[in-house]
Design a protein around this motif. Structure first.
Motif, mmCIF file in Angstrom:
data_model
loop_
_atom_site.group_PDB
_atom_site.id
_atom_site.type_symbol
_atom_site.label_atom_id
_atom_site.label_comp_id
_atom_site.label_asym_id
_atom_site.label_seq_id
_atom_site.Cartn_x
_atom_site.Cartn_y
_atom_site.Cartn_z
ATOM 1 N N SER A 42 0.906 -1.212 0.120
ATOM 2 C CA SER A 42 -0.101 0.016 0.025
ATOM 3 C C SER A 42 0.775 1.004 -0.001
ATOM 4 N N PRO A 43 1.702 1.547 -1.130
ATOM 5 C CA PRO A 43 2.472 2.740 -0.940
ATOM 6 C C PRO A 43 1.819 3.906 -0.748
ATOM 7 N N MET A 44 2.547 4.745 0.049
ATOM 8 C CA MET A 44 1.907 6.437 0.248
ATOM 9 C C MET A 44 2.285 7.309 -1.042
ATOM 10 N N PHE A 45 3.248 6.782 -1.594
ATOM 11 C CA PHE A 45 4.119 7.699 -2.722
ATOM 12 C C PHE A 45 4.350 6.813 -3.879
ATOM 13 N N SER A 46 3.935 7.658 -5.245
ATOM 14 C CA SER A 46 4.120 6.954 -6.234
ATOM 15 C C SER A 46 5.599 6.528 -6.473
ATOM 16 N N VAL A 47 6.017 5.670 -7.681
ATOM 17 C CA VAL A 47 7.010 5.207 -7.964
ATOM 18 C C VAL A 47 8.118 6.567 -8.117
ATOM 19 N N ASP A 48 7.598 7.487 -8.962
ATOM 20 C CA ASP A 48 8.273 8.645 -9.293
ATOM 21 C C ASP A 48 8.490 9.435 -8.193
ATOM 22 N N GLU A 49 7.665 9.615 -7.311
ATOM 23 C CA GLU A 49 7.903 10.367 -6.054
ATOM 24 C C GLU A 49 9.026 9.668 -5.132
ATOM 25 N N ARG A 50 9.064 8.413 -5.268
ATOM 26 C CA ARG A 50 9.830 7.777 -4.315
ATOM 27 C C ARG A 50 11.337 7.689 -4.986
ATOM 28 N N MET A 51 11.258 7.778 -6.043
ATOM 29 C CA MET A 51 12.609 7.822 -6.986
ATOM 30 C C MET A 51 13.255 9.188 -6.657
ATOM 31 N N ALA A 52 12.401 10.242 -6.679
ATOM 32 C CA ALA A 52 12.818 11.833 -6.367
ATOM 33 C C ALA A 52 13.385 11.796 -5.005
ATOM 34 N N MET A 53 12.536 11.175 -4.189
ATOM 35 C CA MET A 53 13.088 11.136 -2.506
ATOM 36 C C MET A 53 14.470 10.580 -2.580
ATOM 37 N N VAL A 54 14.602 9.329 -3.150
ATOM 38 C CA VAL A 54 15.946 8.657 -3.101
ATOM 39 C C VAL A 54 16.992 9.440 -3.715
ATOM 40 N N ARG A 55 16.828 9.966 -4.900
ATOM 41 C CA ARG A 55 17.729 10.693 -5.715
ATOM 42 C C ARG A 55 18.218 12.000 -4.677
ATOM 43 N N ARG A 56 17.248 12.747 -4.150
ATOM 44 C CA ARG A 56 17.613 13.909 -3.531
ATOM 45 C C ARG A 56 18.396 13.490 -2.258
ATOM 46 N N GLU A 57 18.089 12.239 -1.617
ATOM 47 C CA GLU A 57 18.551 12.232 -0.269
ATOM 48 C C GLU A 57 20.056 11.550 -0.434
ATOM 49 N N THR A 58 20.218 10.718 -1.675
ATOM 50 C CA THR A 58 21.581 10.097 -2.142
ATOM 51 C C THR A 58 22.395 11.072 -2.740
#
Length: 166
Positions: A42-58
């Motif tokens: 049950s994801p809270m965020f879309s794949v695109d949103e999660r990718m953006a988060m991971v890119r930002r944080e890494t």
């Protein structure tokens, strides 16, 4: 060139994930963080949103990290990325049992790719994305579990979804 894949849903990315990513990046020439779909979680965020988060944080970590979405068998993704290593983080014995079974199945699919387990930092072991989401939905503090920008992402999303338990 040694390529590793660290797969997960990262919904949201936690400090535990960040610990594993930083340490795994030091073990390989290239680390691919594979952001996958998993409707059962049950994801809270879309794949695109999660990718953006991971890119930002890494972004401030080693320059050998890339973030790629995938929706396939992990071993097919690893093959496509040229990986020889799958990185999995472990928090508890229950994680090991599940991951051990998955590693065995993956080895049956492709025995050219090894699974490497990294123990989460002891201070980060209790953190789970599922629990972070639950705490956020009920208005609890999550700043000890996720990066600062993710706290804001979660607050905005919970605001859209509506807070429970008031």
């Amino acid at each position: 060139m040694r390529v590793g894949v660290y797969p997960g849903t990262f919904d949201p990315i936690t400090l535990g994930h960040m610990d594993i990513i930083a340490r795994a990046a030091g073990l390989v020439d290239r680390l691919v963080v594979g952001v996958t779909t998993n409707a059962s979680k049950s994801p809270m965020f879309s794949v695109d949103e999660r990718m953006a988060m991971v890119r930002r944080e890494t972004g401030s970590l080693a320059g050998n990290i890339s973030v790629v979405a995938f929706d396939s068998l992990l071993m097919d993704f690893a093959e496509r990325e040229g990986a020889s290593i799958i990185v999995r983080g472990l928090r508890a014995v229950s994680d090991f049992e599940y991951e051990y079974q998955m590693a065995g199945m993956n080895q049956q699919i492709n025995d050219r790719v090894e699974t490497v387990f990294l123990m989460a930092d002891v201070a980060l072991q209790p953190i789970a994305s599922r629990l972070v989401k639950e705490i956020a939905i009920y208005g609890g503090p999550i700043d000890k579990f996720v990066p600062e920008a993710v706290v804001a992402d979660m607050a905005a999303r919970v605001g859209l979804l509506g807070r429970r338990g008031s």
